[in-house]
Write a protein that holds these residues in place. Structure first.
Motif, PDB file in Angstrom:
ATOM      1  N   GLU A   1       0.815  -1.212   0.000  1.00  0.00           N
ATOM      2  CA  GLU A   1       0.000   0.000   0.000  1.00  0.00           C
ATOM      3  C   GLU A   1       0.848   1.262   0.000  1.00  0.00           C
ATOM      4  OE1 GLU A   1      -3.307  -0.126   2.706  1.00  0.00           O
ATOM      5  OE2 GLU A   1      -3.623  -2.268   2.344  1.00  0.00           O
TER       6      GLU A   1
ATOM      7  N   ARG B   1      -4.892   6.188   3.068  1.00  0.00           N
ATOM      8  CA  ARG B   1      -5.496   4.852   3.093  1.00  0.00           C
ATOM      9  C   ARG B   1      -4.687   3.835   3.875  1.00  0.00           C
ATOM     10  NH1 ARG B   1      -7.989   5.273  -3.029  1.00  0.00           N
ATOM     11  NH2 ARG B   1      -9.543   6.854  -2.420  1.00  0.00           N
TER      12      ARG B   1
ATOM     13  N   ARG C   1     -15.827   6.056  -0.538  1.00  0.00           N
ATOM     14  CA  ARG C   1     -15.142   6.665   0.601  1.00  0.00           C
ATOM     15  C   ARG C   1     -16.077   6.883   1.794  1.00  0.00           C
ATOM     16  NH1 ARG C   1     -16.381  10.706  -3.148  1.00  0.00           N
ATOM     17  NH2 ARG C   1     -17.323  12.594  -2.271  1.00  0.00           N
TER      18      ARG C   1
ATOM     19  N   ASN D   1     -12.884   2.293   7.854  1.00  0.00           N
ATOM     20  CA  ASN D   1     -13.270   3.181   6.765  1.00  0.00           C
ATOM     21  C   ASN D   1     -12.362   3.124   5.536  1.00  0.00           C
ATOM     22  OD1 ASN D   1     -15.399   4.082   8.395  1.00  0.00           O
ATOM     23  ND2 ASN D   1     -14.088   5.605   9.373  1.00  0.00           N
ATOM     24  N   LYS D   2     -12.930   3.523   4.420  1.00  0.00           N
ATOM     25  CA  LYS D   2     -12.179   3.706   3.168  1.00  0.00           C
ATOM     26  C   LYS D   2     -11.909   5.204   3.046  1.00  0.00           C
ATOM     27  CE  LYS D   2     -10.678   3.055  -1.108  1.00  0.00           C
ATOM     28  NZ  LYS D   2     -11.442   2.285  -2.092  1.00  0.00           N
TER      29      LYS D   2
ATOM     30  N   THR E   1      -5.588   3.061   7.789  1.00  0.00           N
ATOM     31  CA  THR E   1      -6.595   2.114   8.274  1.00  0.00           C
ATOM     32  C   THR E   1      -6.027   0.711   8.469  1.00  0.00           C
ATOM     33  OG1 THR E   1      -7.367   1.552   6.041  1.00  0.00           O
ATOM     34  CG2 THR E   1      -8.402   3.444   7.113  1.00  0.00           C
TER      35      THR E   1
ATOM     36  N   TYR F   1     -18.369  -1.627   8.033  1.00  0.00           N
ATOM     37  CA  TYR F   1     -17.818  -1.154   6.769  1.00  0.00           C
ATOM     38  C   TYR F   1     -16.395  -1.659   6.726  1.00  0.00           C
ATOM     39  CZ  TYR F   1     -17.943   2.007   2.728  1.00  0.00           C
ATOM     40  OH  TYR F   1     -17.982   2.513   1.448  1.00  0.00           O
ATOM     41  N   ASN F   2     -15.845  -1.799   5.522  1.00  0.00           N
ATOM     42  CA  ASN F   2     -14.501  -2.336   5.411  1.00  0.00           C
ATOM     43  C   ASN F   2     -13.652  -1.433   4.529  1.00  0.00           C
ATOM     44  OD1 ASN F   2     -12.180  -4.054   5.153  1.00  0.00           O
ATOM     45  ND2 ASN F   2     -13.502  -5.805   5.585  1.00  0.00           N
ATOM     46  N   ARG F   3     -12.396  -1.366   4.854  1.00  0.00           N
ATOM     47  CA  ARG F   3     -11.455  -0.520   4.119  1.00  0.00           C
ATOM     48  C   ARG F   3     -11.307  -0.933   2.656  1.00  0.00           C
ATOM     49  NH1 ARG F   3      -6.053  -2.414   4.084  1.00  0.00           N
ATOM     50  NH2 ARG F   3      -5.241  -0.330   4.512  1.00  0.00           N
ATOM     51  N   THR F   4     -11.773  -2.118   2.309  1.00  0.00           N
ATOM     52  CA  THR F   4     -11.694  -2.590   0.922  1.00  0.00           C
ATOM     53  C   THR F   4     -12.874  -2.146   0.069  1.00  0.00           C
ATOM     54  OG1 THR F   4     -12.766  -4.671   1.551  1.00  0.00           O
ATOM     55  CG2 THR F   4     -10.356  -4.621   1.592  1.00  0.00           C
TER      56      THR F   4
ATOM     57  N   SER G   1     -21.702   5.325   0.288  1.00  0.00           N
ATOM     58  CA  SER G   1     -21.151   4.692   1.481  1.00  0.00           C
ATOM     59  C   SER G   1     -22.168   4.685   2.613  1.00  0.00           C
ATOM     60  CB  SER G   1     -19.885   5.428   1.932  1.00  0.00           C
ATOM     61  OG  SER G   1     -18.947   5.493   0.893  1.00  0.00           O
TER      62      SER G   1
ATOM     63  N   ASP H   1     -15.440   0.194  -2.148  1.00  0.00           N
ATOM     64  CA  ASP H   1     -15.046   1.019  -3.291  1.00  0.00           C
ATOM     65  C   ASP H   1     -15.509   2.471  -3.193  1.00  0.00           C
ATOM     66  OD1 ASP H   1     -17.723   0.544  -3.634  1.00  0.00           O
ATOM     67  OD2 ASP H   1     -17.579  -0.230  -5.678  1.00  0.00           O
TER      68      ASP H   1
END
Length: 408
Positions: free
Chosen positions: A93, A182, A214, A174-175, A185, A207-210, A240, A212
């Motif tokens: 990342e 990024r 924000r 969060n995304k 997270t 919710y997941n950082r993956t 979101s 699509d």
């Protein structure tokens, strides 16, 4: 075992909160890269740390347990296997693509035996002048660019509110809006998956950082055990909110409504909590600029797809109806002086952290707003923020409550 997370309001007595003490990542800020790293100026680290320590001590003096992101992250990497897994994701990342460059950077990090020091270095980033990379015949290794870092610093980490959010007993991982944030997270991911405090009762992710689209924590306010408020903002996408709403209603039985505040996509209003925070059961700070044209949508808990309605009442009436109150009071940032309002909002006058109903932590640099809060009967704990505020965040931005007492 008691669940280690419990947040059903923004004003219940604060019992445990996570902070991040600013570190060497701030010393890796440079004028040419401020915009890409979301800073407007370069804080003086020594003074920023003194201000942050004052903030932490203010909370401790009110009986709040303060825990630190950097400590939790280090404790989560409790085996070589987990540490290697984290480092692999971190380097992916950080966009370290050169074969030889990546190999040497990986060896550098693995040579750091103390896990807390390891975490601190991942947060600080990696300057090119810290060591020399061997240049072999791989094009991506051979071609130099002007960036002075192999890995960019993460100077926004002291705003712990944004990267994940506690809602009830669950977590929104969060995304982040900006690519530069990024990686932040990743610490939350490993804390909730691997830290001993969460092993007996695995965390449910809302919710997941993956994902699509924000979503950032500064846009999520827990008003009551039944009602959330979420900002549609520069940092949080409307799609979101729909995704989060479905999971909140599925996993957290108490929540029945989400109020979505459309505050516009502008930097000065980057999150809902920069213009609107809850300070008591019926009192809210608000920035005058959002009042007139604010559009609010309600998302209701129903079987299947959440029901969404555009509200047509005034914000006061909307809040009274959903919070089941006879009246609410708005405490305007800067009072009725639009010049003062703009200046003090920029310096996070609206960004309060409640440590109990009617008791908040604020920056001392917003005298007009602070006076209005006191006139409304709110107890203030003032903290200095001349350096911390340069990152455009206040006491709420700098704190992530883990445990709050239930409201009466």
């Amino acid at each position: 075992m008691t669940n280690p997370l419990n947040v059903y309001s923004d004003i219940g007595g604060l019992k445990q909160v996570m902070l991040h003490r600013p570190g060497h990542e701030l010393e890796n800020l440079m004028p040419d890269y401020l915009e890409s790293l979301l800073f407007d100026d370069i804080p003086f680290l020594e003074q920023a740390q003194k201000e942050h320590d004052f903030f932490a001590d203010t909370l401790r003096n009110q009986g709040v347990e303060v825990i630190y992101l950097e400590d939790l992250a280090a404790e989560a990497l409790h085996s070589e296997e987990v540490r290697q897994q984290f480092l692999t994701e971190y380097l992916n990342e950080a966009y370290v693509t050169g074969v030889d460059t990546r190999k040497e950077i990986e060896q550098y990090f693995l040579s750091i035996k103390d896990t807390r020091e390891f975490i601190d270095q991942t947060m600080a980033g990696l300057r090119k002048n810290q060591f020399t990379i061997t240049r072999n015949q791989n094009l991506s290794d051979m071609v130099e660019d002007s960036n002075p870092f192999y890995i960019d610093p993460m100077p926004n980490l002291y705003f712990t509110r944004d990267t994940f959010s506690i809602v009830g007993k669950s977590v929104s991982l969060n995304k982040m809006y900006a690519k530069t944030r990024r990686r932040e997270t990743l610490y939350g991911k490993y804390i909730f998956q691997h830290h001993p405090m969460f092993q007996d009762d695995p965390v449910k992710l809302l919710y997941n950082r993956t994902m699509d689209t924000r979503l950032e924590g500064g846009d999520i306010l827990v008003l009551t055990p039944k009602v959330l408020a979420i900002g549609i903002s520069q940092r949080t996408d409307v799609n979101s909110i729909e995704k989060l709403a479905k999971n909140v209603f599925d996993y957290e039985d108490s929540f029945e409504h989400i109020l979505a505040f459309n505050i516009g996509e502008v930097r000065k209003f980057m999150h809902l909590d920069t213009v609107f925070t809850m300070v008591d059961h019926d009192k809210f700070t608000i920035h005058p600029e959002i009042e007139e044209n604010l559009v609010v949508y309600s998302v209701a808990k129903e079987s299947g797809v959440p029901k969404i309605v555009e509200e047509t009442d005034s914000l006061e009436r909307i809040l009274c109806r959903y919070l089941e109150l006879p009246a609410v009071e708005f405490i305007r940032c800067g009072g009725d002086d639009l010049t003062a309002a703009a200046r003090e909002q920029w310096n996070d006058g609206s960004n309060t952290l409640a440590i109990g109903p009617g008791e908040v932590v604020v920056y001392d640099r917003n005298p007009i707003t602070n006076q209005k809060l006191e006139e409304a009967g709110v107890i203030l704990h003032r903290i200095p923020g001349s350096e911390l505020v340069r990152g455009r965040g206040g006491p709420r931005c700098m704190s992530m409550p883990f445990i709050r007492e239930a409201l009466d």
